[in-house]
Design a protein around this motif. Structure first.
Motif, PDB file in Angstrom:
ATOM      1  N   LEU A  18       0.832  -1.205   0.000  1.00 44.32           N
ATOM      2  CA  LEU A  18       0.000   0.000   0.000  1.00 44.32           C
ATOM      3  C   LEU A  18       0.866   1.255   0.000  1.00 44.32           C
ATOM      4  CD1 LEU A  18      -2.889  -0.948   2.460  1.00 44.32           C
ATOM      5  CD2 LEU A  18      -3.030  -0.616  -0.017  1.00 44.32           C
ATOM      6  N   VAL A  19       1.968   1.227   0.739  1.00 45.11           N
ATOM      7  CA  VAL A  19       2.893   2.358   0.719  1.00 45.11           C
ATOM      8  C   VAL A  19       3.442   2.552  -0.693  1.00 45.11           C
ATOM      9  CG1 VAL A  19       5.050   3.269   1.648  1.00 45.11           C
ATOM     10  CG2 VAL A  19       3.501   1.992   3.133  1.00 45.11           C
ATOM     11  N   PHE A  20       3.775   1.448  -1.350  1.00 51.12           N
ATOM     12  CA  PHE A  20       4.269   1.487  -2.724  1.00 51.12           C
ATOM     13  C   PHE A  20       3.226   2.098  -3.660  1.00 51.12           C
ATOM     14  CE2 PHE A  20       4.468  -0.746  -6.841  1.00 51.12           C
ATOM     15  CZ  PHE A  20       5.709  -0.314  -7.277  1.00 51.12           C
ATOM     16  N   VAL A  21       1.971   1.681  -3.528  1.00 52.24           N
ATOM     17  CA  VAL A  21       0.895   2.204  -4.385  1.00 52.24           C
ATOM     18  C   VAL A  21       0.713   3.704  -4.172  1.00 52.24           C
ATOM     19  CG1 VAL A  21      -1.604   2.160  -4.780  1.00 52.24           C
ATOM     20  CG2 VAL A  21      -0.319   0.017  -4.601  1.00 52.24           C
ATOM     21  N   ILE A  22       0.706   4.134  -2.920  1.00 52.35           N
ATOM     22  CA  ILE A  22       0.519   5.560  -2.624  1.00 52.35           C
ATOM     23  C   ILE A  22       1.684   6.374  -3.165  1.00 52.35           C
ATOM     24  CG2 ILE A  22       0.301   7.261  -0.775  1.00 52.35           C
ATOM     25  CD1 ILE A  22      -1.083   5.074   0.891  1.00 52.35           C
ATOM     26  N   TYR A  64      -4.207  14.668   1.523  1.00 48.73           N
ATOM     27  CA  TYR A  64      -4.816  13.339   1.502  1.00 48.73           C
ATOM     28  C   TYR A  64      -3.768  12.250   1.304  1.00 48.73           C
ATOM     29  CZ  TYR A  64      -8.927  16.253   0.954  1.00 48.73           C
ATOM     30  OH  TYR A  64      -9.900  17.208   1.148  1.00 48.73           O
ATOM     31  N   ALA A  65      -2.709  12.559   0.541  1.00 47.09           N
ATOM     32  CA  ALA A  65      -1.636  11.575   0.356  1.00 47.09           C
ATOM     33  C   ALA A  65      -0.954  11.268   1.683  1.00 47.09           C
ATOM     34  CB  ALA A  65      -0.626  12.100  -0.659  1.00 47.09           C
ATOM     35  N   LEU A  66      -0.657  12.312   2.459  1.00 48.16           N
ATOM     36  CA  LEU A  66       0.001  12.102   3.745  1.00 48.16           C
ATOM     37  C   LEU A  66      -0.925  11.383   4.721  1.00 48.16           C
ATOM     38  CD1 LEU A  66       2.501  12.575   5.480  1.00 48.16           C
ATOM     39  CD2 LEU A  66       1.527  14.762   6.186  1.00 48.16           C
ATOM     40  N   GLU A  67      -2.203  11.738   4.705  1.00 48.54           N
ATOM     41  CA  GLU A  67      -3.155  11.075   5.599  1.00 48.54           C
ATOM     42  C   GLU A  67      -3.267   9.590   5.262  1.00 48.54           C
ATOM     43  OE1 GLU A  67      -7.415  12.351   7.400  1.00 48.54           O
ATOM     44  OE2 GLU A  67      -7.391  12.078   5.218  1.00 48.54           O
ATOM     45  N   ALA A  68      -3.266   9.271   3.967  1.00 48.60           N
ATOM     46  CA  ALA A  68      -3.336   7.864   3.561  1.00 48.60           C
ATOM     47  C   ALA A  68      -2.119   7.087   4.052  1.00 48.60           C
ATOM     48  CB  ALA A  68      -3.453   7.768   2.040  1.00 48.60           C
ATOM     49  N   ALA A  83     -11.219   2.771   5.432  1.00 54.81           N
ATOM     50  CA  ALA A  83     -12.065   3.557   4.533  1.00 54.81           C
ATOM     51  C   ALA A  83     -11.457   4.931   4.286  1.00 54.81           C
ATOM     52  CB  ALA A  83     -13.467   3.691   5.132  1.00 54.81           C
ATOM     53  N   THR A  84     -10.821   5.484   5.314  1.00 53.90           N
ATOM     54  CA  THR A  84     -10.189   6.797   5.157  1.00 53.90           C
ATOM     55  C   THR A  84      -9.040   6.738   4.156  1.00 53.90           C
ATOM     56  OG1 THR A  84     -10.766   7.423   7.428  1.00 53.90           O
ATOM     57  CG2 THR A  84      -8.996   8.659   6.362  1.00 53.90           C
ATOM     58  N   ALA A 124      -8.246   7.607  -3.523  1.00 57.36           N
ATOM     59  CA  ALA A 124      -9.151   7.950  -4.628  1.00 57.36           C
ATOM     60  C   ALA A 124      -9.122   9.452  -4.916  1.00 57.36           C
ATOM     61  CB  ALA A 124     -10.571   7.490  -4.304  1.00 57.36           C
ATOM     62  N   ILE A 125      -9.044  10.258  -3.875  1.00 56.38           N
ATOM     63  CA  ILE A 125      -9.009  11.714  -4.063  1.00 56.38           C
ATOM     64  C   ILE A 125      -7.725  12.132  -4.769  1.00 56.38           C
ATOM     65  CG2 ILE A 125      -8.830  13.924  -2.843  1.00 56.38           C
ATOM     66  CD1 ILE A 125     -10.755  12.809  -0.758  1.00 56.38           C
ATOM     67  N   VAL A 126      -6.590  11.549  -4.366  1.00 60.60           N
ATOM     68  CA  VAL A 126      -5.319  11.893  -5.013  1.00 60.60           C
ATOM     69  C   VAL A 126      -5.342  11.465  -6.479  1.00 60.60           C
ATOM     70  CG1 VAL A 126      -2.828  11.538  -4.987  1.00 60.60           C
ATOM     71  CG2 VAL A 126      -4.063  11.756  -2.833  1.00 60.60           C
ATOM     72  N   VAL A 127      -5.895  10.293  -6.770  1.00 61.58           N
ATOM     73  CA  VAL A 127      -6.018   9.842  -8.160  1.00 61.58           C
ATOM     74  C   VAL A 127      -6.885  10.816  -8.957  1.00 61.58           C
ATOM     75  CG1 VAL A 127      -6.959   8.042  -9.651  1.00 61.58           C
ATOM     76  CG2 VAL A 127      -5.621   7.407  -7.636  1.00 61.58           C
ATOM     77  N   ALA A 128      -7.989  11.270  -8.360  1.00 61.09           N
ATOM     78  CA  ALA A 128      -8.866  12.220  -9.035  1.00 61.09           C
ATOM     79  C   ALA A 128      -8.125  13.526  -9.333  1.00 61.09           C
ATOM     80  CB  ALA A 128     -10.103  12.492  -8.180  1.00 61.09           C
TER      81      ALA A 128
END
Length: 272
Positions: A159-163, A227-231, A243-244, A250-254
């Motif tokens: 997940l860290v890699f994906v973000i 949002y990236a840092l929060e994720a 969920a957060t 999703a928000i960063v992708v958008a």
């Protein structure tokens, strides 16, 4: 179709050119050209791959002997997570904006846009090429952080890699967008204090977002880095995808998609 002196088949070359615009060949060729150009620029390769890994290693030794309370994440874990999110955004923004401006000033962009390659295809090629570079950067940084320096997160390293990759793609989109408003490579770099630095100041690295004044919280909520840092912090604190974290990704992708779309709309062939 009849004309004086003979006839012309309805399957004339103009029709073939129209079909060629839908072919993936120009897109793939442009992607390959950008990757070869990146590979030939050794300073860019070092900046993309080696610099993040070296700085994270330096941070490891900085925090190695810093005491922390039992049950509290080690200071290196928090700092490393932040860097894994920040580095892709900053470096890919710089590399993309400078490279795109160089293409425009040299006239390469104008020549490309006279071919069947459309603007959307061109931006997709840049996005693809730099996303591959970002994936290489994230892979090297995560491998060094998790398996050599002992970074420990409650959530999956995947997940860290994906973000990290999503943040890099966001940097590509913002870099492409800002390059449309710059006339020189130096001006492209000058967009960093305007676009990137406010995000780093307000995303919660220095002051928690909930401790900011109300009007700054509104601005922070409109910035993708928040949002990236929060994720990343959600992944660091929870073993499963929350969920957060899913919402934040999703928000960063958008944001990245919108930046790419705006870059396609504002793309100019050359600098006036």
């Amino acid at each position: 179709m009849s004309v004086t002196g003979g006839s012309v088949s309805i399957h004339h070359p103009a029709q073939h050119r129209t079909r060629a615009r839908l072919s993936p060949q120009p897109y793939l060729a442009t992607t390959g050209r950008i990757l070869r150009q990146l590979a030939g620029d050794h300073r860019s390769v070092v900046m993309i791959l080696a610099v993040p890994a070296l700085i994270i290693t330096l941070m490891y030794f900085m925090f190695q002997d810093v005491p922390h309370r039992p049950g509290v994440p080690a200071p290196f874990n928090n700092a490393c997570l932040i860097m894994l999110g920040v580095f892709p955004l900053i470096i890919m923004f710089l590399i993309t904006s400078i490279t795109m401006q160089r293409e425009r000033v040299s006239g390469t962009l104008e020549r490309i846009l006279t071919t069947p390659l459309r603007r959307v295809d061109l931006l997709a090629a840049y996005g693809t090429a730099f996303s591959i570079a970002a994936a290489a950067q994230a892979t090297l940084a995560c491998v060094i952080s998790f398996w050599l320096l002992g970074l420990d997160t409650a959530g999956s390293p995947g997940l860290v890699f994906v973000i990290a990759i999503v943040n890099a793609v966001l940097g590509v989109g913002l870099g492409l967008l800002c390059s449309a408003f710059a006339r020189t490579e130096f001006q492209a770099v000058q967009f960093m204090p305007v676009v990137i630095v406010p995000q780093l100041l307000l995303c919660g690295i220095i002051v928690p977002r909930d401790a900011l004044p109300g009007w700054l919280q509104w601005i922070s909520n409109a910035m993708p880095a928040s949002y990236a840092l929060e994720a990343l912090r959600e992944v660091g604190a929870h073993p499963d995808l929350t969920a957060t974290a899913a919402r934040d990704i999703a928000i960063v992708v958008a944001f990245a998609v919108v930046a790419m779309a705006l870059a396609a709309v504002t793309l100019r062939r050359r600098t006036p």
